[in-house]
Design a protein around this motif. Structure first.
Motif, short mmCIF file in Angstrom:
data_model
loop_
_atom_site.label_atom_id
_atom_site.label_comp_id
_atom_site.label_asym_id
_atom_site.label_seq_id
_atom_site.Cartn_x
_atom_site.Cartn_y
_atom_site.Cartn_z
N THR A 5 0.84 -1.21 0.00
CA THR A 5 0.00 0.00 0.00
C THR A 5 0.87 1.25 0.00
O THR A 5 0.62 2.19 -0.76
N ALA A 6 1.90 1.27 0.81
CA ALA A 6 2.81 2.42 0.86
C ALA A 6 3.51 2.62 -0.48
O ALA A 6 3.65 3.75 -0.95
N ALA A 7 3.95 1.53 -1.10
CA ALA A 7 4.62 1.62 -2.40
C ALA A 7 3.68 2.13 -3.48
O ALA A 7 4.06 2.95 -4.32
N ILE A 8 2.43 1.67 -3.44
CA ILE A 8 1.44 2.11 -4.43
C ILE A 8 1.14 3.60 -4.24
O ILE A 8 1.09 4.36 -5.22
N GLU A 9 0.97 4.02 -2.99
CA GLU A 9 0.72 5.45 -2.74
C GLU A 9 1.91 6.30 -3.18
O GLU A 9 1.73 7.40 -3.67
N ALA A 10 3.13 5.79 -3.02
CA ALA A 10 4.32 6.53 -3.45
C ALA A 10 4.36 6.69 -4.97
O ALA A 10 4.66 7.78 -5.48
N VAL A 11 4.05 5.61 -5.70
CA VAL A 11 4.03 5.71 -7.17
C VAL A 11 2.90 6.63 -7.61
O VAL A 11 3.05 7.43 -8.54
N ASN A 12 1.77 6.55 -6.94
CA ASN A 12 0.64 7.43 -7.26
C ASN A 12 1.04 8.90 -7.07
O ASN A 12 0.76 9.74 -7.93
N LEU A 24 7.95 14.52 -18.40
CA LEU A 24 7.54 13.41 -19.24
C LEU A 24 8.45 12.19 -19.06
O LEU A 24 8.00 11.05 -19.16
N ASP A 25 9.72 12.42 -18.75
CA ASP A 25 10.63 11.29 -18.50
C ASP A 25 10.16 10.49 -17.29
O ASP A 25 10.11 9.26 -17.32
N ARG A 26 9.80 11.18 -16.21
CA ARG A 26 9.30 10.49 -15.01
C ARG A 26 7.96 9.82 -15.30
O ARG A 26 7.71 8.70 -14.85
N MET A 27 7.10 10.49 -16.07
CA MET A 27 5.81 9.91 -16.44
C MET A 27 6.02 8.61 -17.21
O MET A 27 5.32 7.62 -16.98
N THR A 28 7.01 8.59 -18.09
CA THR A 28 7.31 7.39 -18.87
C THR A 28 7.73 6.24 -17.97
O THR A 28 7.35 5.08 -18.21
N GLU A 29 8.48 6.52 -16.90
CA GLU A 29 8.90 5.49 -15.96
C GLU A 29 7.73 4.92 -15.17
O GLU A 29 7.74 3.75 -14.77
N ILE A 30 6.72 5.74 -14.91
CA ILE A 30 5.59 5.36 -14.05
C ILE A 30 4.62 4.41 -14.77
O ILE A 30 4.06 3.51 -14.16
N TRP A 31 4.44 4.61 -16.09
CA TRP A 31 3.49 3.78 -16.82
C TRP A 31 4.07 2.40 -17.12
O TRP A 31 5.25 2.27 -17.43
#
Length: 147
Positions: A5-12, A24-31
């Motif tokens: 849950t903590a990891a998911i909230e951090a990525v969110n 956009l570089d960070r956005m690319t890493e998140i998807w």
């Protein structure tokens, strides 16, 4: 709170920070990366569904390029984890530059469902769905029930 849950909230949170910073570089890493017929998807408020990683990232690039300022305050965050899939729901309280440019601001609210999938690299965003919350005059005045 579980580790997942903590990891998911951090990525969110990283997702919304990437939007705020037009990163956009960070956005690319998140998807998430796509595998076979399984495509990522995104529903921006008022848009039809965007499918496919390249098209989703293109949509974010367009939004970032045309948004001079945006800030998110997330409320009512709820995470549900089922195996390697998680759904995070939240309210996005949004402050943006208004129609008058830098001298004005506009506020709005969107409810969002963000679906994440667990990968060898960690939790990645699989589907973002944002739906606008219609504001009434009472909401804008801050006095519910008073006309």
């Amino acid at each position: 709170m579980s580790v997942d849950t903590a990891a998911i909230e951090a990525v969110n949170q990283a997702f919304y920070t990437a939007i705020e910073n037009a990163d956009l570089d960070r956005m690319t890493e998140i998807w998430a990366e796509e595998t076979g017929a399984e495509q990522v998807g995104c529903v921006h408020p008022g848009w039809p569904i965007v499918t496919g990683r390249a098209e989703v990232l293109r949509s974010w690039a367009l939004i970032m390029a045309n948004t001079p300022y945006i800030q998110f305050v997330l409320t009512d965050v709820n995470v549900m984890v089922h195996g390697d899939v998680a759904v995070l729901t939240c309210e996005e309280n949004i402050l943006t530059a208004g129609d008058e440019g830098d001298s004005s601001f506009a506020a709005g609210k969107v409810v969002a469902s963000n679906t994440f999938v667990k990968t060898p690299e960690g939790w990645r965003l699989w589907l973002h769905h944002g739906s606008p919350v219609l504001q009434t005059e009472d909401d804008e005045d801050g006095e519910e029930g008073v006309s």
